[in-house]
Design an enzyme around this catalytic site. Structure first.
Site, mmCIF file in Angstrom:
data_model
loop_
_atom_site.group_PDB
_atom_site.id
_atom_site.type_symbol
_atom_site.label_atom_id
_atom_site.label_comp_id
_atom_site.label_asym_id
_atom_site.label_seq_id
_atom_site.Cartn_x
_atom_site.Cartn_y
_atom_site.Cartn_z
ATOM 1 N N SER A 126 0.853 -1.189 0.000
ATOM 2 C CA SER A 126 0.000 0.000 0.000
ATOM 3 C C SER A 126 0.884 1.232 0.000
ATOM 4 C CB SER A 126 -0.899 0.012 1.237
ATOM 5 O OG SER A 126 -1.539 1.263 1.396
ATOM 6 N N TYR A 137 -1.144 0.373 10.846
ATOM 7 C CA TYR A 137 -1.409 -0.259 9.548
ATOM 8 C C TYR A 137 -0.278 0.048 8.568
ATOM 9 C CZ TYR A 137 -3.649 -0.978 4.988
ATOM 10 O OH TYR A 137 -3.934 -1.375 3.704
#
Length: 239
Positions: free
Chosen positions: A131, A144
Site C-alpha cells: 500500500s 497499519y
C-alpha cells in the site's frame, strides 16, 4: 488450464481478480469459515476452501490440501488483511499485534510457503498487496502503515531472491481503495476502486513488467516527493 488461488476469497479486489482470470481455469477461493460462497462466472471449476490466514502454523497444510485437490497452484493472490483501529491500537497493544500479525506476519508466512512450492516447480506467479500507506508511514494510521511497510520490504527482498527461478512476484501498491474496508471514510486523492485495482494487477500478470505496480501510476511520483517532506510538516499530514 491454470489454477488461480485467491487467499482472501471474499475480498472485493480478490473477487474482481478472480473474475478476470477465471475463463477456462480452476479458481480457488480461500476464506474464513462461514459467510457467503461467491460464484465466479466463466471458471472451469470454483473451489471454496476454509482458510484462516492468522493460523500461520496451518499455512503449509492448507496449501498442500488445496494442491492435492486441484494440482499445482499457478497464480496465488493474497488479498486478506485488516485496516484495524488506530485509536484503539494506541491504547491497547493487543490491537497492534492483531493488525501486524494479519497484515505482515501472516502474509510473509503464506508467501514463503507458496514461494517454496513454486520455486521447486520452477514456475508460478505470486501477488502481494502492499500500500502507499507503507511508503512513508503517517501519524494517523502508523500501525497499519508500518505493517504494510514491513510487508513491502519483505516482498521486495523475496522478489529479488526469486529472480531467475521462474517464479514471478508482483507487489501491488494501491492508494486509497473505495470499498467495504474503507466504508464511511472520505476518499483520498487518487483513490481507486476494486475494479481498477484488479484490472491493473491482471494486466501486469498477463503482460509482465516491473515488480511494483502503482495504482494509479501517479502515486509513484507522489510517494517519491513525500520522502523529502520535512518531518515537522509530515506529522501533521491527514490520513
Amino acid at each position: 488450464m491454470s489454477v488461480v488461488a485467491i487467499f482472501g476469497g471474499r475480498s472485493e479486489i480478490g473477487l474482481e481478480i478472480a473474475a478476470r482470470l477465471s475463463a477456462g481455469n480452476v479458481v480457488v477461493l480461500a476464506s474464513r469459515p462461514g459467510g457467503e460462497r461467491p460464484e465466479v462466472a466463466g471458471a472451469e471449476r470454483v473451489l471454496h476452501v476454509d482458510f484462516d490466514a492468522d493460523d500461520v502454523a496451518e499455512h503449509g497444510a492448507a496449501v498442500g490440501a488445496i494442491e492435492a485437490e486441484t494440482g499445482p497452484i499457478d497464480i496465488a493472490v493474497l488479498t486478506f488483511g485488516v485496516l484495524g483501529n488506530q485509536k484503539l491500537a494506541e491504547a491497547d497493544s493487543a490491537e497492534v499485534v492483531r493488525i501486524v500479525h494479519t497484515d505482515f506476519t501472516a502474509q510473509a508466512s503464506l508467501l514463503t510457503v507458496l514461494a517454496n512450492r513454486m520455486r521447486g516447480r520452477g514456475a508460478g506467479t505470486l501477488v502481494a498487496f502492499s500500500s502507499v500507506a507503507g511508503q512513508r508511514v503517517r501519524r494517523p494510521n502508523y500501525v497499519y502503515g508500518s505493517a504494510k511497510a514491513g510487508l513491502d520490504g519483505f516482498a521486495s527482498g523475496m522478489a529479488d531472491a526469486l529472480h531467475g527461478s521462474g517464479v514471478d512476484l508482483v507487489i501491488a501498491r494501491p492508494g486509497f481503495v473505495i470499498g467495504r474496508m474503507t466504508e464511511g471514510m472520505s476518499p483520498a486523492p487518487f483513490s481507486s476502486t476494486p475494479d481498477q485495482v484488479a484490472a491493473a494487477v491482471v494486466k501486469r500478470i498477463r503482460e509482465g513488467g516491473p515488480v511494483e505496480v502503482w495504482i494509479p501510476w501517479q502515486l509513484r511520483v507522489l510517494c517519491f516527493v513525500a520522502r523529502f517532506v520535512p518531518r515537522a510538516i509530515w506529522r501533521r499530514m491527514p490520513r
